[in-house]
Design a protein around this motif. Structure first.
Motif, mmCIF file in Angstrom:
data_model
loop_
_atom_site.group_PDB
_atom_site.id
_atom_site.type_symbol
_atom_site.label_atom_id
_atom_site.label_comp_id
_atom_site.label_asym_id
_atom_site.label_seq_id
_atom_site.Cartn_x
_atom_site.Cartn_y
_atom_site.Cartn_z
ATOM 1 N N ALA A 194 0.845 -1.200 0.000
ATOM 2 C CA ALA A 194 0.000 0.000 0.000
ATOM 3 C C ALA A 194 0.877 1.246 0.000
ATOM 4 O O ALA A 194 0.557 2.249 -0.655
ATOM 5 N N ASP A 195 2.002 1.179 0.712
ATOM 6 C CA ASP A 195 2.944 2.312 0.708
ATOM 7 C C ASP A 195 3.460 2.598 -0.702
ATOM 8 O O ASP A 195 3.607 3.755 -1.104
ATOM 9 N N MET A 196 3.756 1.542 -1.435
ATOM 10 C CA MET A 196 4.239 1.716 -2.811
ATOM 11 C C MET A 196 3.147 2.320 -3.691
ATOM 12 O O MET A 196 3.413 3.214 -4.507
ATOM 13 N N ILE A 197 1.917 1.834 -3.506
ATOM 14 C CA ILE A 197 0.784 2.369 -4.282
ATOM 15 C C ILE A 197 0.514 3.816 -3.894
ATOM 16 O O ILE A 197 0.107 4.637 -4.727
ATOM 17 N N THR A 198 0.732 4.165 -2.638
ATOM 18 C CA THR A 198 0.564 5.553 -2.189
ATOM 19 C C THR A 198 1.436 6.493 -3.011
ATOM 20 O O THR A 198 0.977 7.559 -3.472
ATOM 21 N N ILE A 199 2.687 6.110 -3.193
ATOM 22 C CA ILE A 199 3.605 6.951 -3.990
ATOM 23 C C ILE A 199 3.117 7.013 -5.430
ATOM 24 O O ILE A 199 3.106 8.084 -6.054
ATOM 25 N N LYS A 200 2.676 5.882 -5.961
ATOM 26 C CA LYS A 200 2.140 5.848 -7.331
ATOM 27 C C LYS A 200 0.917 6.757 -7.447
ATOM 28 O O LYS A 200 0.762 7.495 -8.434
ATOM 29 N N GLU A 201 0.042 6.744 -6.444
ATOM 30 C CA GLU A 201 -1.154 7.590 -6.478
ATOM 31 C C GLU A 201 -0.789 9.076 -6.381
ATOM 32 O O GLU A 201 -1.453 9.924 -6.989
ATOM 33 N N ALA A 202 0.259 9.387 -5.627
ATOM 34 C CA ALA A 202 0.714 10.781 -5.553
ATOM 35 C C ALA A 202 1.189 11.259 -6.921
ATOM 36 O O ALA A 202 0.911 12.401 -7.335
ATOM 37 N N VAL A 203 1.889 10.385 -7.639
ATOM 38 C CA VAL A 203 2.332 10.709 -9.003
ATOM 39 C C VAL A 203 1.123 10.889 -9.915
ATOM 40 O O VAL A 203 1.085 11.817 -10.744
ATOM 41 N N GLU A 204 0.118 10.008 -9.773
ATOM 42 C CA GLU A 204 -1.085 10.115 -10.596
ATOM 43 C C GLU A 204 -1.830 11.416 -10.294
ATOM 44 O O GLU A 204 -2.386 12.050 -11.190
ATOM 45 N N PHE A 205 -1.851 11.828 -9.036
ATOM 46 C CA PHE A 205 -2.481 13.108 -8.679
ATOM 47 C C PHE A 205 -1.753 14.248 -9.378
ATOM 48 O O PHE A 205 -2.382 15.165 -9.921
ATOM 49 N N ALA A 333 -2.959 9.046 3.496
ATOM 50 C CA ALA A 333 -1.665 8.559 3.011
ATOM 51 C C ALA A 333 -1.233 9.264 1.737
ATOM 52 O O ALA A 333 -0.085 9.726 1.620
ATOM 53 N N VAL A 334 -2.146 9.373 0.781
ATOM 54 C CA VAL A 334 -1.803 10.011 -0.500
ATOM 55 C C VAL A 334 -1.570 11.505 -0.305
ATOM 56 O O VAL A 334 -0.644 12.084 -0.888
ATOM 57 N N GLY A 335 -2.385 12.147 0.536
ATOM 58 C CA GLY A 335 -2.202 13.574 0.819
ATOM 59 C C GLY A 335 -0.821 13.867 1.383
ATOM 60 O O GLY A 335 -0.158 14.841 0.995
ATOM 61 N N GLU A 336 -0.354 13.017 2.320
ATOM 62 C CA GLU A 336 0.977 13.193 2.899
ATOM 63 C C GLU A 336 2.072 12.998 1.864
ATOM 64 O O GLU A 336 3.076 13.722 1.844
ATOM 65 N N ALA A 337 1.872 12.022 0.972
ATOM 66 C CA ALA A 337 2.875 11.774 -0.066
ATOM 67 C C ALA A 337 2.923 12.915 -1.078
ATOM 68 O O ALA A 337 4.006 13.314 -1.534
ATOM 69 N N VAL A 338 1.755 13.461 -1.435
ATOM 70 C CA VAL A 338 1.722 14.613 -2.349
ATOM 71 C C VAL A 338 2.447 15.798 -1.717
ATOM 72 O O VAL A 338 3.219 16.502 -2.379
ATOM 73 N N GLU A 339 2.199 15.994 -0.434
ATOM 74 C CA GLU A 339 2.835 17.113 0.268
ATOM 75 C C GLU A 339 4.364 16.977 0.249
ATOM 76 O O GLU A 339 5.083 17.967 0.110
#
Length: 449
Positions: A194-205, A333-339
């Protein structure tokens, strides 16, 4: 698995481990109270396979277990349904009322309900709605036990919602010990992928949202949510993130590191069984068990996780990955990664979440009509998120408390801060966070909808 069949499943599991499966099977069939065809259909469902009854049923069943193949029909309905569950004034039967996709039809000629598999996404809500146990979902454990007996590498990948499900004070280390006692080679937390997908989702955002009117719908976690989008809200699919779920990520990463491994996902959701069989991702996860099924397995094999010493491992999953288990966790999780990765874009990040089928449909209707005041939409088919899944062992409120306690006590706070993840990513060809912007390097986390 319907609770009506717990004792029968217990008997089958014990006999498979003891080595007297054939004799037990024969005794069950001789002592059946219903037709041999229906009894055999229940047994095959509890063994994770589909077969018609004939005089060579024992040999055929053992062969089917050993040569396990993916079942297209995850949910099946028994012919002996009495149709006595419709209340006065209601037009539909209980199973029909439970289905969010109107996949259960009524055949006036045969005076019976049936499943339209073109509309069914395998969520399994109908299984629990039928108090007579006339709707079955496949239980994959006997084929898993067959692999274990043959000394295959079988990895248990547990959903983030597992914390607290098997006892208030049962730790992940004790669950790991319990699963290894069952015969699994090891256990990993799906929160890690899920952590790896979080980073992927931040990139997608970053790719999807460049202004206040842009929109991204996360594809993480929930197959019911994705099923709604694919079947009912097709116009919104272009806004859907092209990412796999953490479950599929776990299967892909493990198999990249060890191509011979078989991967078993364990979670609170029947719909995950259907997701694992989707044609474009089939084979990434070999089997799916629910928490209730695992509980039955522990009881059949007399394994009590709370009594075990525990097999420790260092922390490798972050707070964010573990929060995926409950409503709002993906957004956090995604919000923190985007930040962290795109601080300028973080100012644009505005998330909205929906839980339960009704809320999910409401929010998607608003998105269709341009009435949404957010640019990141998270949807969970169950109220409470995965902790509210139909095959959870504890109430969703308790599940959230246990998940939050584990998550907020995690030494690793943000997905990008895990040195273990850095090491694993290097082994699959991703050597920096910048590599997540390279579609070729991150193909392992990609899915086309």
């Amino acid at each position: 698995m319907h609770s009506k069949y717990n004792d029968l499943f217990d008997t089958l599991v014990k006999s498979y481990y003891k080595g007297d499966f054939e004799e037990t099977l024969s005794n069950i069939m001789v002592c059946h109270e219903i037709s041999p065809q229906e009894t055999f259909k229940i047994i095959t469902s509890l063994c994770g396979v589909s077969l018609e009854f004939d005089n060579n049923y024992i040999y055929n069943l053992k062969k089917a277990i050993t040569n396990y193949t993916v079942n297209k029909k995850l949910i099946e309905k028994l012919d002996s349904c009495s149709l006595n569950c419709r209340k006065d004034g209601e037009e539909k039967y209980k199973c029909q009322l439970s289905c969010p996709f109107d996949a259960i039809m009524y055949d006036k000629d045969n005076k019976a309900t049936f499943i339209n598999y073109d509309q069914c996404i395998g969520c399994g809500l109908c299984v629990d709605s039928c108090k007579e146990g006339k709707i079955l979902d496949k239980v994959d454990f006997i084929p898993i036990a067959d692999l274990i007996k043959n000394n295959e590498v079988v990895i248990a990948a547990v959903a983030p919602a597992i914390m607290g499900q098997f006892g208030e004070n049962v730790s992940l280390d004790q669950l790991r010990a319990a699963l290894i006692k069952v015969g699994f080679s090891d256990m990993i937390e799906v929160a890690f992928t899920a952590d790896m997908i979080t980073i992927k989702e931040a990139v997608e955002f970053n790719n999807h949202v460049n202004g206040p009117d842009d929109l991204m719908i996360t594809s993480c976690c929930c197959p019911m949510w994705v099923g709604m989008l694919k079947r009912v809200y097709k116009e919104l699919v272009p806004d859907l993130s092209p990412s796999i779920s953490p479950m599929i990520g776990a299967g892909r990463v493990i198999k990249k590191l060890n191509p011979d491994a078989k991967v078993v996902f364990i979670g609170p959701c029947i719909a995950k069984k259907a997701e694992a069989k989707d044609p474009d991702i089939a084979g990434d996860i070999d089997f799916v068990l629910t928490f209730q099924e695992l509980d039955s397995i522990f009881k059949a094999l007399e394994i009590n996780p709370s009594e075990l010493k525990g097999i420790p491992t260092r922390d490798y999953a972050s707070r964010g990955g573990r929060l995926y288990a409950r409503t709002g966790g993906v957004s956090i999780a995604v919000g923190e990664a985007v930040e962290e990765l795109y601080p300028k874009k973080a100012k644009l990040f505005k998330a909205v979440k929906a839980e339960g089928v009704k809320e999910c449909k409401d929010i998607l209707n608003k998105a269709l009509n341009g009435e949404i005041k957010a640019n990141f939409i998270e949807g969970m088919g169950c109220i409470g998120g995965c902790v509210g899944g139909p095959k959870s062992l504890i109430p969703k409120e308790q599940g959230k408390v246990y998940v939050d306690n584990l998550a907020f006590n995690s030494p690793i706070k943000v997905a990008t801060h895990s040195s273990t993840m850095d090491d694993v990513l290097k082994k699959i060809g991703i050597t920096s966070l910048k590599d997540f912007e390279d579609e070729k390097k991150t193909a392992i986390f990609h899915r086309k909808f």
